[in-house]
Design an enzyme around this catalytic site. Structure first.
Site, PDB file in Angstrom:
ATOM      1  N   ALA A  16       0.863  -1.186   0.000  1.00 35.45           N
ATOM      2  CA  ALA A  16       0.000   0.000   0.000  1.00 35.45           C
ATOM      3  C   ALA A  16       0.896   1.231   0.000  1.00 35.45           C
ATOM      4  O   ALA A  16       1.338   1.690   1.052  1.00 35.45           O
ATOM      5  CB  ALA A  16      -0.932  -0.007   1.202  1.00 35.45           C
ATOM      6  N   GLU A  72       2.053  -8.483 -14.551  1.00 35.55           N
ATOM      7  CA  GLU A  72       1.022  -9.456 -14.912  1.00 35.55           C
ATOM      8  C   GLU A  72       1.391 -10.188 -16.214  1.00 35.55           C
ATOM      9  O   GLU A  72       1.121 -11.386 -16.365  1.00 35.55           O
ATOM     10  CB  GLU A  72      -0.336  -8.762 -15.057  1.00 35.55           C
ATOM     11  N   LYS A 128      -1.364   6.848  -2.130  1.00 39.24           N
ATOM     12  CA  LYS A 128      -2.781   6.958  -1.744  1.00 39.24           C
ATOM     13  C   LYS A 128      -3.475   5.607  -1.602  1.00 39.24           C
ATOM     14  O   LYS A 128      -4.633   5.555  -1.182  1.00 39.24           O
ATOM     15  CB  LYS A 128      -3.517   7.829  -2.758  1.00 39.24           C
ATOM     16  N   ASP A 139      -3.324  -7.844  -4.162  1.00 36.67           N
ATOM     17  CA  ASP A 139      -3.540  -6.411  -4.356  1.00 36.67           C
ATOM     18  C   ASP A 139      -4.302  -5.841  -3.157  1.00 36.67           C
ATOM     19  O   ASP A 139      -5.097  -6.553  -2.529  1.00 36.67           O
ATOM     20  CB  ASP A 139      -4.415  -6.173  -5.604  1.00 36.67           C
ATOM     21  N   ASP A 155      -6.347  -3.004  -3.405  1.00 33.07           N
ATOM     22  CA  ASP A 155      -7.586  -2.308  -3.815  1.00 33.07           C
ATOM     23  C   ASP A 155      -8.697  -3.343  -3.991  1.00 33.07           C
ATOM     24  O   ASP A 155      -9.342  -3.433  -5.038  1.00 33.07           O
ATOM     25  CB  ASP A 155      -7.355  -1.507  -5.107  1.00 33.07           C
ATOM     26  N   HIS A 196      -8.199 -14.564 -14.393  1.00 34.00           N
ATOM     27  CA  HIS A 196      -8.594 -13.155 -14.445  1.00 34.00           C
ATOM     28  C   HIS A 196     -10.094 -13.019 -14.734  1.00 34.00           C
ATOM     29  O   HIS A 196     -10.613 -13.660 -15.639  1.00 34.00           O
ATOM     30  CB  HIS A 196      -7.793 -12.465 -15.552  1.00 34.00           C
TER      31      HIS A 196
HETATM   32  C1  5GW Z   1      -0.622   1.791  -9.524  1.00 32.56           C
HETATM   33  C2  5GW Z   1      -0.623   2.266 -10.852  1.00 32.56           C
HETATM   34  C3  5GW Z   1       0.241   3.279 -11.240  1.00 32.56           C
HETATM   35  C4  5GW Z   1       1.112   3.829 -10.315  1.00 32.56           C
HETATM   36  C5  5GW Z   1       1.117   3.356  -8.995  1.00 32.56           C
HETATM   37  C6  5GW Z   1       0.247   2.340  -8.600  1.00 32.56           C
HETATM   38  C7  5GW Z   1       0.254   1.836  -7.215  1.00 32.56           C
HETATM   39  C8  5GW Z   1       0.108   0.464  -6.927  1.00 32.56           C
HETATM   40  C9  5GW Z   1       0.414   2.731  -6.095  1.00 32.56           C
HETATM   41  O1  5GW Z   1       0.560   3.980  -6.216  1.00 32.56           O
HETATM   42  N1  5GW Z   1       0.409   2.220  -4.811  1.00 32.56           N
HETATM   43  C10 5GW Z   1       0.282   0.880  -4.582  1.00 32.56           C
HETATM   44  O2  5GW Z   1       0.283   0.460  -3.404  1.00 32.56           O
HETATM   45  N2  5GW Z   1       0.159  -0.007  -5.627  1.00 32.56           N
HETATM   46  C11 5GW Z   1       0.086  -1.457  -5.327  1.00 32.56           C
HETATM   47  O3  5GW Z   1       0.132  -2.206  -6.534  1.00 32.56           O
HETATM   48  C12 5GW Z   1      -1.237  -1.830  -4.627  1.00 32.56           C
HETATM   49  O4  5GW Z   1      -1.036  -2.973  -3.791  1.00 32.56           O
HETATM   50  C13 5GW Z   1      -2.108  -2.192  -5.812  1.00 32.56           C
HETATM   51  O5  5GW Z   1      -3.229  -2.977  -5.450  1.00 32.56           O
HETATM   52  C14 5GW Z   1      -1.096  -2.929  -6.686  1.00 32.56           C
HETATM   53  C15 5GW Z   1      -1.458  -3.001  -8.186  1.00 32.56           C
HETATM   54  O6  5GW Z   1      -1.854  -1.755  -8.674  1.00 32.56           O
HETATM   55  P1  5GW Z   1      -3.367  -1.497  -9.125  1.00 32.56           P
HETATM   56  O7  5GW Z   1      -4.281  -2.118  -8.106  1.00 32.56           O
HETATM   57  O8  5GW Z   1      -3.584  -0.041  -9.390  1.00 32.56           O
HETATM   58  O9  5GW Z   1      -3.493  -2.297 -10.492  1.00 32.56           O
HETATM   59  P2  5GW Z   1      -4.862  -2.795 -11.175  1.00 32.56           P
HETATM   60  O10 5GW Z   1      -4.420  -3.459 -12.471  1.00 32.56           O
HETATM   61  O11 5GW Z   1      -5.535  -3.762 -10.242  1.00 32.56           O
HETATM   62  O12 5GW Z   1      -5.723  -1.572 -11.406  1.00 32.56           O
HETATM   63 MN    MN Z   2      -5.608  -3.820  -8.150  1.00 31.43          MN
END
Ligand code: 5GW
Ligand code: MN
Length: 314
Positions: free
Chosen positions: A82, A263, A85, A171, A173, A193
């Site tokens: 995390a 991924e 933000k 993840d 989120d 997925h």
């Molecule tokens: C994500 C995208 C672009 C730049 C930074 C990030 C980001 C990811 C971040 O600012 N902070 C962060 O903690 N992450 C970690 O990477 C989280 O654990 C997040 O769940 C994981 C993957 O990024 P996601 O969730 O934005 O990717 P998607 O493909 O699930 O949308």
């Molecule tokens: Mn995610």
């Protein structure tokens, strides 16, 4: 003397993260529903062409497998990142995990964050523990992809031997809505997925440029796996993280970034290192409000997020 030295060296080089495997044992007198050789889910596949189970609701008996796995006295390490933000997702992630994730089994969470001061206090169940680790801030996707694999590799290699039996990397989120427990355990575990389980392989968003080490040629591919959840034994996940980290590094040196970052590399890895168990999209759904006839229960799901709001400006 000479022999003794060899013996000692051999002894020390035994893999320190050897997986406990006593088989799955039941007990006389323990009663549960009879499994059927004839009836099962007919709307989904519950086994791959290399005979790995695909876990869906209705393919396992929770009473039976909980009972058998309890005897193994396992610890499940669970990592979550995390940064920036994304700390806003922690409260729901942790609170819901404490409702649904490996209830009754030992869980050691490792939370990596650049803002340890904002980590919410969440009441943990007995045998569940949270360790918070501060990591430097990272802003770019590339750094986070690479950083995650690198940190996971070091964690397993340097710290988890003797401390855990299995590991899952998730993840943040996301939120849990239903049981996620020992039915998910295996040597190497991938999650299908949620956007691609009905799609033919030519529509999978694999990396298609041969210049990247994540490249998968047309005509190849089994499933499309999410990067948001994967796991398995320490030994197998160590090999996975090491391989992905090396290949991400080489791509960076060659100024190429795979289309879906780690991924893409994970999908390449799973194509040539077949997972021993697959989890259905019940184990990472798109969004709690989305429906699909095959999904009888949602266990874990991405939560809606506004990318522009939570992601750092490039
Ligand atoms: C994500 C995208 C672009 C730049 C930074 C990030 C980001 C990811 C971040 O600012 N902070 C962060 O903690 N992450 C970690 O990477 C989280 O654990 C997040 O769940 C994981 C993957 O990024 P996601 O969730 O934005 O990717 P998607 O493909 O699930 O949308
Ligand atoms: Mn995610």
């Amino acid at each position: 003397m000479y022999r003794m030295l060899i013996y000692m060296n051999n002894n020390q080089s035994r893999p320190k993260w050897k997986l406990k495997d006593y088989g799955l044992r039941s007990t006389p007198g323990f009663v549960y529903q009879q499994p059927s050789a004839l009836r099962g889910r007919t709307d989904v596949a519950s086994v791959t062409s290399w005979l790995a189970p695909i876990v869906w609701e209705g393919t396992f008996d929770p009473t039976l497998i909980d009972f058998m796995y309890k005897k193994q006295n396992l610890t499940i390490a669970t990592t979550v990142f995390a940064l920036g933000k994304y700390t806003r997702f922690l409260k729901d992630f942790l609170e819901s995990a404490e409702q649904h994730y490996f209830v009754g089994f030992r869980v050691q969470y490792y939370l990596f964050t650049d803002h340890p001061e904002v980590v919410p206090v969440v009441k943990m169940r007995e045998n569940h523990h949270l360790t918070v680790r501060k990591v430097p801030s990272m802003n770019r996707w590339q750094d986070i992809s690479m950083g995650r694999m690198d940190i996971l590799e070091k964690l397993i290699e340097n710290e988890l031997a003797g401390e855990a039996d299995y590991i899952f990397c998730l993840d943040v989120d996301t939120q849990f809505y239903g049981r996620w427990s020992v039915e998910s355990l295996g040597r190497l575990v991938g999650v299908i997925h949620p956007w691609f389980f009905e799609a033919p392989r030519h529509l999978f968003t694999y990396e298609r440029r041969p210049e990247s080490l994540a490249y998968i040629p047309e005509g190849e591919g089994d499933y499309y796996f999410t990067g948001a959840a994967f796991g398995g034994s320490l030994e197998d996940v160590l090999h996975l993280t090491k391989t992905c980290r090396e290949q991400l590094n080489i791509d960076t040196a060659n100024s190429i970034e795979a289309v879906w970052h780690e991924e893409s590399h994970l999908n390449k890895y799973f194509l040539y290192n077949k997972p021993s168990k697959l989890l259905s999209p019940e184990y990472l759904w798109r969004n709690i409000n989305a429906g699909s006839s095959q999904i009888k229960t949602i266990r874990f799901s991405h939560v809606a997020k506004n990318n522009a709001e939570v992601r750092p400006n490039p």
